[in-house]
Scaffold this motif. Structure first.
Motif, PDB file in Angstrom:
ATOM      1  N   VAL A   1       0.834  -1.199   0.000  1.00 49.43           N
ATOM      2  CA  VAL A   1       0.000   0.000   0.000  1.00 49.43           C
ATOM      3  C   VAL A   1       0.868   1.248   0.000  1.00 49.43           C
ATOM      4  N   GLU A   2       1.878   1.261   0.889  1.00 51.87           N
ATOM      5  CA  GLU A   2       2.760   2.434   0.959  1.00 51.87           C
ATOM      6  C   GLU A   2       3.539   2.626  -0.335  1.00 51.87           C
ATOM      7  N   LEU A   3       3.882   1.482  -0.980  1.00 52.05           N
ATOM      8  CA  LEU A   3       4.697   1.560  -2.187  1.00 52.05           C
ATOM      9  C   LEU A   3       4.003   2.278  -3.326  1.00 52.05           C
ATOM     10  N   GLN A   4       2.663   2.320  -3.284  1.00 54.13           N
ATOM     11  CA  GLN A   4       1.934   2.893  -4.411  1.00 54.13           C
ATOM     12  C   GLN A   4       2.384   4.329  -4.725  1.00 54.13           C
ATOM     13  N   HIS A   5       2.869   5.055  -3.708  1.00 55.64           N
ATOM     14  CA  HIS A   5       3.282   6.444  -3.953  1.00 55.64           C
ATOM     15  C   HIS A   5       4.786   6.617  -3.868  1.00 55.64           C
ATOM     16  N   ASN A   6       5.498   5.503  -3.778  1.00 56.36           N
ATOM     17  CA  ASN A   6       6.955   5.563  -3.671  1.00 56.36           C
ATOM     18  C   ASN A   6       7.559   5.813  -5.053  1.00 56.36           C
ATOM     19  N   GLU A   7       8.483   6.773  -5.139  1.00 53.03           N
ATOM     20  CA  GLU A   7       9.038   7.161  -6.437  1.00 53.03           C
ATOM     21  C   GLU A   7       9.789   6.025  -7.108  1.00 53.03           C
ATOM     22  N   GLU A   8      10.576   5.291  -6.301  1.00 54.90           N
ATOM     23  CA  GLU A   8      11.355   4.193  -6.856  1.00 54.90           C
ATOM     24  C   GLU A   8      10.426   3.112  -7.414  1.00 54.90           C
ATOM     25  N   TYR A   9       9.340   2.845  -6.663  1.00 56.78           N
ATOM     26  CA  TYR A   9       8.373   1.835  -7.101  1.00 56.78           C
ATOM     27  C   TYR A   9       7.754   2.255  -8.438  1.00 56.78           C
ATOM     28  N   ILE A  10       7.365   3.528  -8.490  1.00 53.35           N
ATOM     29  CA  ILE A  10       6.730   4.033  -9.712  1.00 53.35           C
ATOM     30  C   ILE A  10       7.714   3.991 -10.881  1.00 53.35           C
ATOM     31  N   ARG A  11       8.970   4.350 -10.603  1.00 56.60           N
ATOM     32  CA  ARG A  11       9.988   4.323 -11.654  1.00 56.60           C
ATOM     33  C   ARG A  11      10.154   2.902 -12.208  1.00 56.60           C
ATOM     34  N   CYS A  12      10.205   1.922 -11.300  1.00 53.35           N
ATOM     35  CA  CYS A  12      10.389   0.531 -11.728  1.00 53.35           C
ATOM     36  C   CYS A  12       9.211   0.052 -12.555  1.00 53.35           C
ATOM     37  N   ARG A  13       8.015   0.355 -12.066  1.00 53.03           N
ATOM     38  CA  ARG A  13       6.813  -0.069 -12.810  1.00 53.03           C
ATOM     39  C   ARG A  13       6.836   0.509 -14.220  1.00 53.03           C
ATOM     40  N   GLU A  14       7.174   1.808 -14.290  1.00 51.20           N
ATOM     41  CA  GLU A  14       7.149   2.456 -15.604  1.00 51.20           C
ATOM     42  C   GLU A  14       8.203   1.883 -16.525  1.00 51.20           C
ATOM     43  N   ALA A  15       9.349   1.531 -15.956  1.00 48.92           N
ATOM     44  CA  ALA A  15      10.424   0.960 -16.775  1.00 48.92           C
ATOM     45  C   ALA A  15       9.963  -0.356 -17.394  1.00 48.92           C
ATOM     46  N   ILE A  16       9.295  -1.180 -16.569  1.00 46.70           N
ATOM     47  CA  ILE A  16       8.831  -2.477 -17.081  1.00 46.70           C
ATOM     48  C   ILE A  16       7.695  -2.283 -18.093  1.00 46.70           C
ATOM     49  N   LEU A  17       6.773  -1.384 -17.732  1.00 44.28           N
ATOM     50  CA  LEU A  17       5.659  -1.090 -18.650  1.00 44.28           C
ATOM     51  C   LEU A  17       6.172  -0.656 -20.010  1.00 44.28           C
ATOM     52  N   SER A  18       7.136   0.245 -19.974  1.00 48.43           N
ATOM     53  CA  SER A  18       7.664   0.769 -21.226  1.00 48.43           C
ATOM     54  C   SER A  18       8.364  -0.330 -22.018  1.00 48.43           C
ATOM     55  N   PHE A  19       9.077  -1.222 -21.285  1.00 47.84           N
ATOM     56  CA  PHE A  19       9.753  -2.332 -21.978  1.00 47.84           C
ATOM     57  C   PHE A  19       8.738  -3.256 -22.645  1.00 47.84           C
ATOM     58  N   LEU A  20       7.704  -3.604 -21.875  1.00 48.21           N
ATOM     59  CA  LEU A  20       6.769  -4.616 -22.362  1.00 48.21           C
ATOM     60  C   LEU A  20       5.792  -4.077 -23.401  1.00 48.21           C
ATOM     61  N   TYR A  21       5.435  -2.788 -23.272  1.00 46.07           N
ATOM     62  CA  TYR A  21       4.360  -2.298 -24.134  1.00 46.07           C
ATOM     63  C   TYR A  21       4.819  -1.277 -25.166  1.00 46.07           C
ATOM     64  N   GLU A  22       6.064  -0.790 -25.064  1.00 48.35           N
ATOM     65  CA  GLU A  22       6.549   0.115 -26.096  1.00 48.35           C
ATOM     66  C   GLU A  22       7.674  -0.545 -26.883  1.00 48.35           C
ATOM     67  N   LYS A  23       8.746  -0.923 -26.146  1.00 46.43           N
ATOM     68  CA  LYS A  23       9.903  -1.473 -26.866  1.00 46.43           C
ATOM     69  C   LYS A  23       9.606  -2.854 -27.441  1.00 46.43           C
ATOM     70  N   PHE A  24       8.937  -3.686 -26.630  1.00 45.45           N
ATOM     71  CA  PHE A  24       8.692  -5.057 -27.091  1.00 45.45           C
ATOM     72  C   PHE A  24       7.212  -5.405 -27.009  1.00 45.45           C
ATOM     73  N   ALA A  25       6.389  -4.509 -27.576  1.00 43.24           N
ATOM     74  CA  ALA A  25       4.957  -4.775 -27.585  1.00 43.24           C
ATOM     75  C   ALA A  25       4.698  -6.057 -28.353  1.00 43.24           C
ATOM     76  N   LYS A  26       3.748  -6.815 -27.859  1.00 42.07           N
ATOM     77  CA  LYS A  26       3.435  -8.106 -28.497  1.00 42.07           C
ATOM     78  C   LYS A  26       2.359  -7.871 -29.545  1.00 42.07           C
ATOM     79  N   GLU A  27       2.629  -8.358 -30.757  1.00 43.89           N
ATOM     80  CA  GLU A  27       1.612  -8.264 -31.803  1.00 43.89           C
ATOM     81  C   GLU A  27       0.419  -9.131 -31.407  1.00 43.89           C
ATOM     82  N   ASP A  28      -0.720  -8.860 -32.043  1.00 42.75           N
ATOM     83  CA  ASP A  28      -1.887  -9.725 -31.803  1.00 42.75           C
ATOM     84  C   ASP A  28      -1.553 -11.157 -32.172  1.00 42.75           C
ATOM     85  N   GLU A  29      -2.032 -12.051 -31.346  1.00 42.38           N
ATOM     86  CA  GLU A  29      -1.725 -13.463 -31.610  1.00 42.38           C
ATOM     87  C   GLU A  29      -2.719 -14.051 -32.599  1.00 42.38           C
TER      88      GLU A  29
END
Lengths: 265, 271
Positions: free
Chosen positions: A237-265
């Protein structure tokens, strides 16, 4: 040499032969070093070979090229030094919770006397808070409880590495959160090296010291490695507003959905 | 009053009455065919149609007149002994063979064609050959039952082994189970319910086959008894024989079913 590497993957490649065609290259060029007591998540879209990678570490699958070393010794075949928590718990349905754990401990530690055996099994039953259900059969307990037994069974044999293949993938999100808490609490007390395969970004950040992000298959490999610099114990719960947590989430999101977005199967 | 229960009692009684009706009309048309009441008297004793006082075959099943003339109970015991001897032999050979076929692809390749070819052959086709080999009624009947019983046991045991979940085998691999430990701790618990299903099927067929086998071999046993009653023109005893064989077959199936449930882990802990 300096200090010995704990778990070390060197130039791993896995090819699957296809009749009449060229081999399918599932995973290639994987180099990874994992430190003792480190918690690692491997994340990627389906078909990125993350389960294949885990199976090679467990020894259930053999790499086509490259080597995997654990504590300086090459891995050949499965063994109790690398315990696996399977996605669908894989408890033996004719044994009770207690007996499922006992079976593993008995086999791996045959030197234990029967009071020592009972003490050990009960300790691990308690560790996952299942004292009340220890004489129940797997069919009589919930999915989350089964997975807790799976974790207890894996830890009870005192492995060097705990391998978890989408351990909470088949569970609803509340149960999953509950199990993540269990896992973090247990990890605080037993300290283990853990490798978790997941496709859940929050789970990866919450649990891990490092997140290994895999590119899409075929010929999948490690795309990026993210360090999660969050102190433990962690509170979701506390992590939801933690900067490091948000940074990590965004890094993974960007990797999975921008750099290596999966085409429709 | 429980409605379902009433139906379960009343409906079979209606069918029973219908059967008696059909039976009586056959007895009317076919000369010398026993009526239901003739048959009842022949079974439990009383005064028959000719006005003679007789003891029924079911009223005194334990008599022993001589080696060839014994009561119905002894006839049935003789048949059951043969069935169980052949059946147990079939288990002793069939279960290990089924385990082997289930576990080894090579064994499956080796044995499967022969199982497929011999399985559909009526066990009675073997009987003359077996009689020629053994020159003995008992051994011939027992080996016929053995051949009858072995196919469902082999096939179901192999099926049970094949239905072992891959995950369980992975657990066994991680724990480095020896082959013996794999069989005892993983494969058998999964396969046992299948093995018992095979045994239950086998026993049912064996009980079917023994009647015909004994008609061919002669001697003592429920099958030959029925055939002998035909030769003696005691047609009512044939009907009694049919009902007794049916009841015992039903009983065997119920008992095997109970034993099978006892060993089936999926039926435990559900109460």
């Amino acid at each position: 040499m300096g200090k010995q590497k704990f778990l070390h993957l060197e130039n791993i490649e896995k090819r699957f032969p296809i009749l009449g065609k060229e081999d399918y290259i599932a995973v290639t060029n994987v180099n990874l070093e994992i430190k003792k007591n480190e918690i690692i998540s491997i994340i990627g879209h389906s078909g990125c070979g993350k389960s294949t990678l885990l199976n090679m570490i467990s020894g259930l699958d053999k790499e086509t090229e490259g080597y995997i070393f654990l504590k300086g010794k090459e891995i050949v075949g499965p063994g109790p030094d690398r315990a696996v928590v399977f996605q669908n718990h894989s408890l033996l349905p004719w044994l009770t919770v207690y007996q499922n754990i006992e079976m593993a401990v008995k086999k791996v530690m045959p030197e234990l006397s029967s009071p020592e055996l009972r003490e050990r099994v009960e300790r691990y039953v308690s560790m996952v808070n299942l004292d009340h259900a220890k004489d129940k059969l797997p069919s009589e307990i919930s999915g989350g409880m089964k997975q807790r037994v799976g974790i207890a069974r894996a830890l009870s044999i005192n492995p060097d590495v705990l391998l978890m293949d989408e351990p909470f993938g088949a569970l609803d999100s509340l149960t999953r959160a509950n199990l993540q808490e269990h896992l973090m609490r247990i990890q605080q007390s037993v300290e283990n090296t853990v490798i978790i395969i997941t496709h859940d970004i929050d789970e990866a950040v919450l649990l891990s010291d490092r997140v290994i992000m895999m590119t899409n298959g075929p010929e999948a490999t490690i795309g990026e490695i993210l360090e999660v610099n969050l102190p433990r114990p962690r509170n979701r719960v506390e992590l939801q507003h933690n900067e490091e947590y948000i940074r990590c989430r965004e890094a993974i999101l960007s990797f999975l959905y921008e750099k290596f977005a999966k085409e429709d199967e | 009053m429980n409605n379902e229960l009433a139906k379960k009692i009343i409906l079979p009684i209606l069918v029973f009455i219908a059967i008696l009706g059909v039976w009586s009309s056959i007895a009317n048309v076919v000369e010398d065919f026993p009526t239901p009441s003739d048959t009842y008297v022949a079974a439990f004793g009383g005064t028959n149609a000719d006005g003679d006082e007789i003891t029924g075959v079911l009223a005194d099943p334990f008599y022993v007149e001589n080696q060839d003339d014994k009561g119905l109970f002894w006839q049935i015991m003789e048949s059951l002994k043969r069935v169980f001897a052949g059946f147990i032999l079939a288990i002793l050979v069939g279960v290990p063979l089924g385990l082997l076929i289930g576990m080894s692809r090579n064994a499956q390749y080796a044995f499967d064609p022969f199982i497929q070819i011999f399985k559909p052959v009526s066990p009675l086709a073997w009987l003359p050959l077996l009689l020629f080999i053994f020159q003995d009624i008992n051994l011939t009947a027992i080996s016929t039952i053995f051949i009858t019983s072995i196919w469902p046991i082999i096939i179901n045991t192999a099926l049970g082994v094949k239905s072992v979940n891959e995950d369980y085998m992975n657990v066994a691999k991680v724990l480095r189970f020896t082959p013996i430990e794999k069989v005892m701790q993983i494969i058998l618990p999964v396969a046992v319910p299948f093995i018992f299903t095979g045994m239950r099927l086998s026993l049912g067929i064996a009980w079917l086959v023994i009647v015909a086998a004994e008609m061919l071999t002669g001697g003592i046993g429920i099958g030959f008894w029925i055939w002998d009653e035909y030769n003696n023109l005691n047609y009512h005893n044939i009907i009694i024989g049919i009902i007794v064989v049916g009841l015992i077959g039903f009983l065997l199936d119920v008992i095997m079913g109970k034993i099978a449930d006892y060993f089936d882990y999926t039926k435990k802990g559900r109460a």
